[in-house]
Design an enzyme around this catalytic site. Sequence first.
Site, PDB file in Angstrom:
ATOM      1  N   LYS A  34       0.842  -1.205   0.000  1.00 26.05           N
ATOM      2  CA  LYS A  34       0.000   0.000   0.000  1.00 26.05           C
ATOM      3  C   LYS A  34       0.879   1.258   0.000  1.00 26.05           C
ATOM      4  O   LYS A  34       2.078   1.179   0.297  1.00 26.05           O
ATOM      5  CB  LYS A  34      -0.903  -0.001   1.238  1.00 26.05           C
ATOM      6  CG  LYS A  34      -0.122   0.074   2.552  1.00 26.05           C
ATOM      7  CD  LYS A  34      -1.002  -0.174   3.770  1.00 26.05           C
ATOM      8  CE  LYS A  34      -0.178  -0.133   5.053  1.00 26.05           C
ATOM      9  NZ  LYS A  34      -0.979  -0.522   6.241  1.00 26.05           N
ATOM     10  N   ARG A 132     -10.619  -0.198  15.383  1.00 27.29           N
ATOM     11  CA  ARG A 132     -10.473   0.568  14.150  1.00 27.29           C
ATOM     12  C   ARG A 132     -11.340  -0.160  13.140  1.00 27.29           C
ATOM     13  O   ARG A 132     -12.550  -0.128  13.235  1.00 27.29           O
ATOM     14  CB  ARG A 132      -8.993   0.678  13.766  1.00 27.29           C
ATOM     15  CG  ARG A 132      -8.718   1.748  12.719  1.00 27.29           C
ATOM     16  CD  ARG A 132      -7.245   1.839  12.355  1.00 27.29           C
ATOM     17  NE  ARG A 132      -6.738   0.619  11.710  1.00 27.29           N
ATOM     18  CZ  ARG A 132      -5.508   0.462  11.248  1.00 27.29           C
ATOM     19  NH1 ARG A 132      -4.622   1.442  11.359  1.00 27.29           N
ATOM     20  NH2 ARG A 132      -5.138  -0.661  10.675  1.00 27.29           N
ATOM     21  N   TYR A 264      13.586  30.867   7.711  1.00 28.72           N
ATOM     22  CA  TYR A 264      12.366  31.545   8.139  1.00 28.72           C
ATOM     23  C   TYR A 264      12.318  31.642   9.661  1.00 28.72           C
ATOM     24  O   TYR A 264      12.586  30.665  10.369  1.00 28.72           O
ATOM     25  CB  TYR A 264      11.133  30.756   7.673  1.00 28.72           C
ATOM     26  CG  TYR A 264      10.829  30.890   6.207  1.00 28.72           C
ATOM     27  CD1 TYR A 264      10.574  32.139   5.638  1.00 28.72           C
ATOM     28  CD2 TYR A 264      10.775  29.769   5.395  1.00 28.72           C
ATOM     29  CE1 TYR A 264      10.276  32.251   4.283  1.00 28.72           C
ATOM     30  CE2 TYR A 264      10.469  29.875   4.040  1.00 28.72           C
ATOM     31  CZ  TYR A 264      10.216  31.126   3.491  1.00 28.72           C
ATOM     32  OH  TYR A 264       9.917  31.242   2.166  1.00 28.72           O
ATOM     33  N   MET A 312       9.778  24.894   1.820  1.00 31.68           N
ATOM     34  CA  MET A 312       8.963  24.051   0.938  1.00 31.68           C
ATOM     35  C   MET A 312       9.807  23.207  -0.014  1.00 31.68           C
ATOM     36  O   MET A 312       9.524  22.036  -0.244  1.00 31.68           O
ATOM     37  CB  MET A 312       7.981  24.912   0.135  1.00 31.68           C
ATOM     38  CG  MET A 312       6.995  24.072  -0.656  1.00 31.68           C
ATOM     39  SD  MET A 312       5.896  25.031  -1.694  1.00 31.68           S
ATOM     40  CE  MET A 312       4.941  25.923  -0.502  1.00 31.68           C
TER      41      MET A 312
HETATM   42  C1  LIG Z   1      -0.208  -1.579   6.874  1.00 29.37           C
HETATM   43  C2  LIG Z   1      -0.787  -2.843   7.322  1.00 29.37           C
HETATM   44  C3  LIG Z   1       0.036  -3.947   7.613  1.00 29.37           C
HETATM   45  C4  LIG Z   1       1.520  -3.867   7.646  1.00 29.37           C
HETATM   46  O1  LIG Z   1       1.942  -3.306   8.858  1.00 29.37           O
HETATM   47  P1  LIG Z   1       3.505  -3.230   9.188  1.00 29.37           P
HETATM   48  O2  LIG Z   1       3.549  -2.725  10.574  1.00 29.37           O
HETATM   49  O3  LIG Z   1       4.064  -2.248   8.211  1.00 29.37           O
HETATM   50  O4  LIG Z   1       4.039  -4.580   8.998  1.00 29.37           O
HETATM   51  C5  LIG Z   1      -0.572  -5.148   7.905  1.00 29.37           C
HETATM   52  N1  LIG Z   1      -1.915  -5.267   7.925  1.00 29.37           N
HETATM   53  C6  LIG Z   1      -2.726  -4.215   7.684  1.00 29.37           C
HETATM   54  C7  LIG Z   1      -4.191  -4.416   7.742  1.00 29.37           C
HETATM   55  C8  LIG Z   1      -2.196  -2.974   7.390  1.00 29.37           C
HETATM   56  O5  LIG Z   1      -3.023  -1.947   7.156  1.00 29.37           O
END
Ligand SMILES: *Cc1c(COP(=O)(O)O)cnc(C)c1O
Length: 373
Positions: A34, A132, A264, A312
């Site tokens: 992802k 969650r 800045y 930036m």
């Molecule tokens: C991002 C994610 C992972 C991976 O987590 P890591 O800590 O990077 O290994 C596993 N399962 C789900 C559902 C995630 O969203």
Amino acid sequence: MTYRAYAEIDLGAIASNVVKIKASTSADVLAVVKADAYGHGLVPVAQTALASGASWLGVALLEEAVALRKAGINAKTIAWLTPPGDDFVSAIKHDIDVSVSSIALLKEILAAGTSTGRTPRIHIEVDTGMRRGGLLEEWNLFLEELAKNIDKLNVIGLWTHFARADEPDEPATSDQIQEFNKYLEELKEIGVNPQIIHLSNSAATLTTPSAHRSMVRLGIAMYGLSPDVKTLGDASKYSLKPAMTLKAKLSLVKSAPKGSAVGYGGTAILSEDTKLGIVVLGYSDGIPRNTSSDAGVSFNGKKAPIVGRVSMDQFVVNLGLDSRAISGDFVTVFGGAPEENCYSIDEWANAASTINYEIVTRIASRVPRIYVN
Ligand SMILES: *Cc1c(COP(=O)(O)O)cnc(C)c1O
């Protein structure tokens, strides 16, 4: 090199990390790709992981999974964060597994199944304590709905996610496992027995073999980073190799007198005459604006800490009076070989009051990725 900055991605490191993890478990390995593979590049990382022992891919968004398919990657793939209204027809057509965490979503997926004339592949997410994603109060009703429609669904997996797997001996993790087992039993009682049981993120993969079950979801560790440096130690403890090195040019090197206020707000005052380097990367490239002088860049084996606020498109480092760096030279922001004495991603995370995950995933798309090994 015509770039002003680039992220060098060591695919050999990713391969070695996947091989290492795969050798440590009898579970299947799902490579989590992802967020553009945590900023490392979706397609090259997915291909490398699959060639190194991963047999599944996991993404958050459906469009990320579709991007994998459009790149010709046909490995089993789950998208686990699909809000209502997502294009489940295209998920089914692309043979993408989706996660289900509510009755409303189940109904949308069933409708997409009917309209395509194909059986959707689903993974049921249960909330075992993180509060969650995942089914919680709807569970019993969900089971009824599932039982009614079971011939229209292919239930591939049951899964959950740990909230505190990066804290060794934290009882919350074993509580979540127990809770999960109850859900699994209840699912079996209605005659559904999914082939893929998955709970573990990287932290649980590294620390809790009993949670591996049939598949682990490997994220940050695949990129050679520790899930939590403070509680688990850094990645070298697990022989994992960081895959990302960030490099940038100095647009300018110049001497500045003691007492100068830099950047800045004039927040940094030079305590002596020195040479400053202007690095062509800024917060729009993903360099956190609040990074302190505990991070910086490295040139010729010497560290040059940040001076003042990150802008930036650029930030300023203190090269030291005797530095031989000149305008146009490349510096290493983080990563690099051990002998190059560079800041690590973990040091950057610490200096920006964040975690290594955020440092790598926020490197912007305007920073080209260059693949090596
Ligand atoms: C991002 C994610 C992972 C991976 O987590 P890591 O800590 O990077 O290994 C596993 N399962 C789900 C559902 C995630 O969203």
